[in-house]
Scaffold this motif. Structure first.
Motif, short mmCIF file in Angstrom:
data_model
loop_
_atom_site.label_atom_id
_atom_site.label_comp_id
_atom_site.label_asym_id
_atom_site.label_seq_id
_atom_site.Cartn_x
_atom_site.Cartn_y
_atom_site.Cartn_z
N ILE A 190 0.83 -1.21 0.00
CA ILE A 190 0.00 0.00 0.00
C ILE A 190 0.86 1.26 0.00
N LYS A 191 1.91 1.28 0.81
CA LYS A 191 2.68 2.51 0.99
C LYS A 191 3.83 2.66 0.00
N THR A 192 4.44 1.54 -0.42
CA THR A 192 5.61 1.64 -1.31
C THR A 192 5.40 0.93 -2.64
N GLY A 193 4.21 0.38 -2.87
CA GLY A 193 3.90 -0.21 -4.15
C GLY A 193 4.53 -1.57 -4.38
N GLY A 194 4.34 -2.05 -5.61
CA GLY A 194 4.88 -3.36 -5.98
C GLY A 194 6.40 -3.41 -5.86
N ILE A 195 7.08 -2.29 -6.16
CA ILE A 195 8.54 -2.26 -6.05
C ILE A 195 8.96 -2.46 -4.60
N GLY A 196 8.31 -1.75 -3.69
CA GLY A 196 8.63 -1.89 -2.28
C GLY A 196 8.35 -3.27 -1.76
N LEU A 197 7.24 -3.88 -2.20
CA LEU A 197 6.90 -5.23 -1.78
C LEU A 197 7.94 -6.23 -2.25
N LEU A 198 8.37 -6.12 -3.50
CA LEU A 198 9.38 -7.04 -4.04
C LEU A 198 10.70 -6.90 -3.28
N LEU A 199 11.08 -5.68 -2.95
CA LEU A 199 12.32 -5.47 -2.19
C LEU A 199 12.19 -6.06 -0.79
N PHE A 200 11.02 -5.92 -0.20
CA PHE A 200 10.81 -6.51 1.13
C PHE A 200 10.91 -8.03 1.08
N LEU A 201 10.28 -8.64 0.07
CA LEU A 201 10.36 -10.10 -0.07
C LEU A 201 11.81 -10.54 -0.29
N ALA A 202 12.55 -9.74 -1.05
CA ALA A 202 13.97 -10.06 -1.28
C ALA A 202 14.75 -10.01 0.02
N LEU A 203 14.38 -9.10 0.92
CA LEU A 203 15.07 -8.99 2.21
C LEU A 203 14.84 -10.22 3.07
N LEU A 204 13.77 -10.95 2.81
CA LEU A 204 13.52 -12.21 3.51
C LEU A 204 14.18 -13.39 2.82
N ILE A 205 14.24 -13.33 1.50
CA ILE A 205 14.70 -14.49 0.72
C ILE A 205 16.22 -14.53 0.55
N VAL A 206 16.82 -13.38 0.22
CA VAL A 206 18.26 -13.35 -0.08
C VAL A 206 19.12 -13.87 1.07
N PRO A 207 18.87 -13.48 2.33
CA PRO A 207 19.70 -14.03 3.41
C PRO A 207 19.66 -15.55 3.49
N ILE A 208 18.50 -16.15 3.18
CA ILE A 208 18.40 -17.62 3.19
C ILE A 208 19.32 -18.23 2.13
N THR A 209 19.45 -17.55 0.99
CA THR A 209 20.31 -18.08 -0.08
C THR A 209 21.79 -17.97 0.28
N GLN A 210 22.12 -17.17 1.30
CA GLN A 210 23.52 -16.96 1.67
C GLN A 210 23.99 -17.85 2.82
N VAL A 211 23.09 -18.68 3.38
CA VAL A 211 23.49 -19.47 4.55
C VAL A 211 24.53 -20.54 4.20
N LYS A 212 24.70 -20.82 2.92
CA LYS A 212 25.71 -21.81 2.52
C LYS A 212 27.12 -21.32 2.81
N TYR A 213 27.26 -20.01 3.05
CA TYR A 213 28.59 -19.44 3.29
C TYR A 213 28.95 -19.42 4.78
N VAL A 214 28.03 -19.84 5.65
CA VAL A 214 28.28 -19.71 7.09
C VAL A 214 28.27 -21.07 7.76
N SER A 215 28.73 -21.09 9.01
CA SER A 215 28.74 -22.32 9.78
C SER A 215 27.32 -22.73 10.15
N THR A 216 27.17 -23.99 10.61
CA THR A 216 25.83 -24.54 10.85
C THR A 216 25.06 -23.77 11.91
N ASP A 217 25.72 -23.39 13.02
CA ASP A 217 24.99 -22.69 14.08
C ASP A 217 24.53 -21.31 13.60
N ARG A 218 25.34 -20.66 12.78
CA ARG A 218 24.92 -19.36 12.22
C ARG A 218 23.79 -19.56 11.22
N LYS A 219 23.82 -20.67 10.50
CA LYS A 219 22.76 -20.96 9.54
C LYS A 219 21.42 -21.08 10.27
#
Length: 393
Positions: free
Chosen positions: A318-347
Motif C-alpha cells: 500500500i505505501k511503497t507499491g509493488g517495487i517496495g513489496l518485491l524489495l521486502f520479499l527479497a530482504l527475507l529471501i536473499v539471506p536464506i540463499t547466503q546461509v551456505k557461506y556460514v557455519s551450521t549454528d549461524r545458519k
C-alpha cells in the motif's frame, strides 16, 4: 583493558546497545544512531578501509540493503514515509558496510543473548506483575518488544543446537527460558505463533542434519512445559479472549482485535487502486478517509485511525507499491540463499530469525519499527561472515 579490546568494544557498540538499551528505553532507536557513528569512527580509525572492501565485495544482503535504503529515500521524498524507518535503514547501511564481521563471535553473541533475555524478563515482569499495567501503557510498544524477545529465544535455540560445552548449553538454556517467559507475559499472539514455527523449523533442520541430541531436547521440552504451567493463567486468558473474538467474527462482529485486522486486509485492493507500482506513501491516510466516506470503512475502524495495516506485506504494498513489496520479499529471501557461506549454528540463527520475522509480518509490521528493523538488519548481515565461513565463530 588494552587498546585492542577498547576498539573492539567501540566497534561492537551497536550490538551491545541492541541487546541492552534497545529493550528498555523509549526512543532507544535514536540513540542507536549515536552508537553506530561511534562504531564507524572506531572502525575507520583502527581498521581503515579493509572491512569496507571485504563487505562490499562479498555480501549480497548488504547490497540489497543499500538498494532498499535508496528506494526508501526516494519514496520518502516522493510521497512521504516513516522517519524512523529511514533513520534505521541509513544507520544500519553505513554501519554494516564498515563492521568487521569476525567480531561477532559465538562467545560474544551468547553473552549478549543471555544478558538481553534477562533484561526482557525483568522488563516484562516489572510492568506486567509488579506495576500491573496494561501492555498498551508500557514505555515500549509490546509487540516489537515481544519480537525482540523472540529473536533472543531463537538465537538461544540455535546455540543449543550445535555446542558441546555444558557451560554454554546452560547459558543458552537460561537465555531461552528467560526470553520465552517474557514473550508469554507480552500477550502477543502473533509472536507466539512466529516463535513456535521458527523453533520447529530449527528442530526439523537439526533432525534432517542428524545433529539433534534427544537428551537435551527432552530436558528443553520439560523446561518449556514447566514455564507454560507457571504462566498458565496468562495463556488461558489469551486463549479465552481469542475464542471470544473468533465467535464474534463468525456472528458478523468484526469490531475486535482480529476483526479489525480482517477489515484492514480487506481494504487493500481499494487502497491500491491506480497506485500499484509506487504505492501511496503518507497519502494512504487520505485514501482511507475517502473509503470511509464511500461506506467501505466501519465507524469504529475509522475512529481507530490505523497508522499501518497490521500486515507487513500489505502495508509495504500500500505505501511503497509493488517495487517496495518485491524489495521486502527479497530482504527475507536473499539471506536464506547466503546461509551456505556460514557455519551450521549461524545458519540456524539466520533461518530462525528470518522465519520469525516472516511469520510476525503476517499480523504486524516489524519492519516499520526502528527497534525491530535494526535488530533484523544487524543480526542477519552480521551473521553472514564470509571471512570465516566454516569456523563457527
Amino acid at each position: 583493558m588494552n587498546k585492542e579490546n577498547i576498539f573492539k568494544f567501540l566497534m561492537l557498540l551497536p550490538y551491545i546497545w541492541l541487546f541492552t538499551g534497545l529493550l528498555v528505553l523509549r526512543n532507544s532507536d535514536k540513540t542507536m544512531i549515536v552508537m553506530m557513528i561511534i562504531a564507524i569512527a572506531a572502525t575507520l580509525f583502527h581498521r581503515g578501509l579493509v572491512p569496507i572492501k571485504e563487505n562490499l565485495k562479498n555480501d549480497k544482503t548488504l547490497w540489497l540493503l543499500l538498494v532498499i535504503t535508496g528506494y526508501a529515500l526516494f519514496s520518502y521524498f516522493y510521497h512521504g514515509g516513516s522517519s524512523r524507518e529511514i533513520r534505521a535503514l541509513i544507520g544500519a547501511s553505513l554501519f554494516l558496510i564498515c563492521f568487521p564481521r569476525e567480531l561477532l563471535t559465538q562467545r560474544v553473541l551468547l553473552g549478549l543473548t543471555l544478558l538481553a533475555s534477562s533484561l526482557c524478563l525483568a522488563y516484562a515482569c516489572y510492568y506486567s506483575l509488579y506495576i500491573n499495567i496494561n501492555r498498551a501503557e508500557w514505555p515500549i510498544n509490546a509487540i516489537p518488544f515481544a519480537t525482540m524477545c523472540a529473536v533472543f529465544g531463537i538465537l538461544a535455540i540455535a546455540q543449543l543446537s550445535r555446542t558441546v560445552s555444558l557451560n554454554v548449553k546452560l547459558q543458552a538454556a537460561l537465555a531461552l527460558i528467560f526470553s520465552l517467559t517474557a514473550i508469554i507475559f507480552t500477550d502477543t499472539r502473533g509472536i507466539w505463533l512466529g516463535f513456535t514455527i521458527a523453533a520447529i523449523i530449527i528442530l526439523l533442520l537439526k533432525i534432517k542434519n542428524k545433529g539433534i541430541n534427544w537428551k537435551y531436547t527432552t530436558i528443553g521440552l520439560a523446561a518449556l512445559l514447566s514455564i507454560g504451567f507457571i504462566v498458565k493463567p496468562q495463556i488461558e486468558q489469551r486463549i479465552v479472549q481469542t475464542q471470544a473474538e473468533i465467535n464474534a467474527i463468525t456472528s458478523g462482529n468484526l469490531d475486535t482485535s482480529i476483526g479489525f485486522r480482517f477489515q484492514m486486509w480487506k481494504l487493500a485492493p481499494d487502497m491500491l487502486k491506480d497506485n500499484y507500482i509506487l504505492g501511496l506513501g503518507d497519502k494512504h491516510a487520505l485514501r482511507f478517509d475517502k473509503l470511509y466516506n464511500q461506506g467501505l470503512v466501519s465507524e469504529r475502524l475509522f475512529n481507530f485511525k490505523p497508522a499501518h495495516y497490521h500486515n507487513q506485506y500489505l502495508d509495504n504494498f500500500i505505501k511503497t507499491g509493488g517495487i517496495g513489496l518485491l524489495l521486502f520479499l527479497a530482504l527475507l529471501i536473499v539471506p536464506i540463499t547466503q546461509v551456505k557461506y556460514v557455519s551450521t549454528d549461524r545458519k540456524y540463527k539466520i533461518i530462525g530469525t528470518v522465519g520469525l520475522f516472516a511469520i510476525a509480518a503476517l499480523t504486524d509490521v516489524p519492519f516499520n519499527h526502528g527497534q525491530t528493523l535494526s535488530t533484523y538488519l544487524l543480526l542477519i548481515c552480521g551473521l553472514i561472515n564470509y571471512s570465516n565461513p566454516k569456523k563457527g565463530l
